[in-house]
Design a protein around this motif. Structure first.
Motif, short mmCIF file in Angstrom:
data_model
loop_
_atom_site.label_atom_id
_atom_site.label_comp_id
_atom_site.label_asym_id
_atom_site.label_seq_id
_atom_site.Cartn_x
_atom_site.Cartn_y
_atom_site.Cartn_z
N PRO A 141 0.83 -1.22 0.00
CA PRO A 141 0.00 0.00 0.00
C PRO A 141 0.86 1.26 0.00
O PRO A 141 1.94 1.29 0.57
CB PRO A 141 -0.81 -0.11 1.28
N ARG A 142 0.37 2.29 -0.66
CA ARG A 142 1.04 3.59 -0.68
C ARG A 142 0.16 4.62 0.03
O ARG A 142 -1.06 4.47 0.10
CB ARG A 142 1.29 4.05 -2.12
N PRO A 143 0.73 5.70 0.53
CA PRO A 143 -0.06 6.74 1.18
C PRO A 143 -1.02 7.41 0.20
O PRO A 143 -0.75 7.48 -1.01
CB PRO A 143 1.01 7.74 1.67
N VAL A 144 -2.13 7.90 0.71
CA VAL A 144 -3.08 8.66 -0.10
C VAL A 144 -2.64 10.12 -0.04
O VAL A 144 -3.00 10.85 0.89
CB VAL A 144 -4.52 8.49 0.42
N GLY A 178 -19.30 11.08 4.83
CA GLY A 178 -18.69 10.30 5.90
C GLY A 178 -17.83 9.16 5.40
O GLY A 178 -17.79 8.08 6.00
N THR A 179 -17.11 9.38 4.30
CA THR A 179 -16.26 8.35 3.73
C THR A 179 -14.84 8.87 3.58
O THR A 179 -14.58 10.08 3.65
CB THR A 179 -16.77 7.90 2.35
N VAL A 180 -13.92 7.95 3.35
CA VAL A 180 -12.53 8.30 3.14
C VAL A 180 -11.97 7.34 2.09
O VAL A 180 -12.42 6.19 1.99
CB VAL A 180 -11.72 8.20 4.45
N LEU A 181 -11.01 7.80 1.31
CA LEU A 181 -10.37 6.95 0.31
C LEU A 181 -9.14 6.31 0.90
O LEU A 181 -8.31 6.97 1.53
CB LEU A 181 -9.98 7.78 -0.93
N VAL A 182 -9.01 4.99 0.70
CA VAL A 182 -7.85 4.25 1.18
C VAL A 182 -7.23 3.48 0.00
O VAL A 182 -7.88 3.26 -1.02
CB VAL A 182 -8.23 3.26 2.30
N ASP A 183 -6.00 3.11 0.16
CA ASP A 183 -5.33 2.30 -0.85
C ASP A 183 -5.98 0.92 -0.88
O ASP A 183 -6.10 0.24 0.15
CB ASP A 183 -3.84 2.17 -0.53
N ARG A 184 -6.44 0.52 -2.07
CA ARG A 184 -7.14 -0.76 -2.19
C ARG A 184 -6.28 -1.93 -1.74
O ARG A 184 -6.79 -2.93 -1.22
CB ARG A 184 -7.59 -0.96 -3.64
#
Length: 381
Positions: free
Chosen positions: A205-208, A354-360
């Motif tokens: 995973p990489r940082p967003v 109320g969501t956030v994006l994360v590395d899949r």
């Protein structure tokens, strides 16, 4: 336009269009194979595409017009020159002035130098990007040069009644030498920044980051633009095939191009974000996935609202035209500021839903639950 400049202009123009068209697939491929985009790697890939077009353009252009005396007028200028190092004799023959300036102004020297320089990028790119040895890069340069010379000898593989350019064994020597020089100097390309590659564990995973989020937005914009362009081409091709008129790109009511463009928007920013794990085309390209703050997968309606609150809403207002254009611009600016300034780069869509994006890749093997299911733990707010 000068015959030496024209092929370069054509290569740069066509290359720019192809770079834009291939950008989204290239980003998606890079994230899956290399773990990230890498601006240096992207720059070298774009350079490779434009360079390849340049080689093709310099081989074929300018294309001559065929008339009654086409072959007669080219008997002396085309055919085959099979004497190796003939260019040394040509240099002596064409030498008018002495000294370095006279040598650099010699047409035969310029021709040899151009043919060497033309294949230096080939050898360098084959060794650096293609991970080929010096020997292989040189042999590939020889093979491509031979193909070019045969193309010229056969009149573009018999598309023309006779050759209009010269098959020159010295060009073959010079091109191969250029590929060798390029392969030897290829380590210089390692100094181009932004090339961290496969060695950095593509599956990790990489940082967003802000850059990654903005890259996803750019992919969204280009994806819709390319979809609209493709639709416009298909609509006009169909219209002309049935004897109709060329369809303009205006937003007039009933305009088929505008109508299908709206279908493209619905597909990319309404249907796609609600499919599977969610996310727009750009977010999927850079391996980002929306989740709730406690790590669960959002409901479809929440995914749709997130899309409409971000790039999808901006494009909706922009395509509506009229008095909504100013609102669209303001919406877009506020959305960009939200991405840059918000915590974890959630943007307006993330904050409102109320969501956030994360590395899949960080979710792989963890079985993300749907909204409404109980899950232990919460992600950082």
């Amino acid at each position: 336009m000068n015959v030496r400049i024209l092929p370069g202009v054509v290569a740069i123009g066509v290359g720019a269009v192809l770079v834009v068209a291939a950008f989204v697939p290239f980003v998606a491929r890079s994230y899956r194979r290399r773990g990230e985009l890498g601006p240096g790697h992207a720059l070298l890939a774009a350079t490779t595409l434009v360079y390849a077009l340049g080689v093709v353009a310099y081989t074929l252009l300018p294309l001559p017009d065929v008339d009654a005396g086409f072959c007669t007028s080219r008997i002396a200028a085309a055919g085959a020159q099979l004497h190796p190092l003939q260019f040394l004799t040509d240099i002596r023959t064409d030498q008018v002035r002495t000294g370095v300036r006279g040598l650099l102004g010699n047409p035969a020297v310029q021709q040899v130098g151009f043919n060497v320089a033309l294949f230096v990028p080939l050898g360098a790119l084959l060794r650096h990007l293609g991970r080929r040895s010096v020997v292989v890069a040189t042999l590939v340069g020889f093979a491509i040069s031979l193909f070019i010379e045969i193309t010229q000898l056969t009149g573009n593989w018999f598309l023309y009644p006779c050759p209009y350019r010269l098959f020159d064994v010295d060009d073959l020597i010079a091109n191969t030498a250029g590929a060798l020089v390029g392969a030897l100097v290829a380590p210089v390309l390692q100094r181009v920044p932004g090339q961290r590659g496969v060695a950095a564990a593509p599956g990790a995973p990489r940082p967003v980051t802000t850059g990654r989020r903005l890259l996803g937005v750019l992919c969204d914009l280009l994806g819709l633009w390319l979809a609209a362009l493709l639709v416009a081409v298909l609509v006009n091709a169909l219209s002309l095939a049935v004897g109709g008129d060329f369809v303009s790109g205006t937003r007039k009511a009933g305009d088929p191009a505008a109508g299908v463009a709206w279908l493209g928007w619905l597909a990319l920013f309404v249907a796609l974000p609600m499919l599977g794990p969610g996310g727009t085309l750009g977010q999927r390209a850079v391996l980002l996935q929306p989740v709730l703050l406690d790590g669960r997968r959002p409901a479809r309606i929440r995914l749709l609202l997130r899309s409409l609150a971000g790039t999808g809403g901006f494009l909706l207002l922009q395509n509506a035209g009229g008095g909504l254009t100013a609102i669209a611009v303001l919406w877009g600016l506020v959305s960009l500021v939200g991405i840059v300034r918000s915590r974890e780069h959630r943007g307006l869509g993330g904050r409102w839903t109320g969501t956030v994006l994360v590395d899949r890749r960080s979710l792989a093997g963890h079985g993300v639950r749907a909204e409404g299911d109980r899950v232990p733990g919460r992600v950082r707010r």
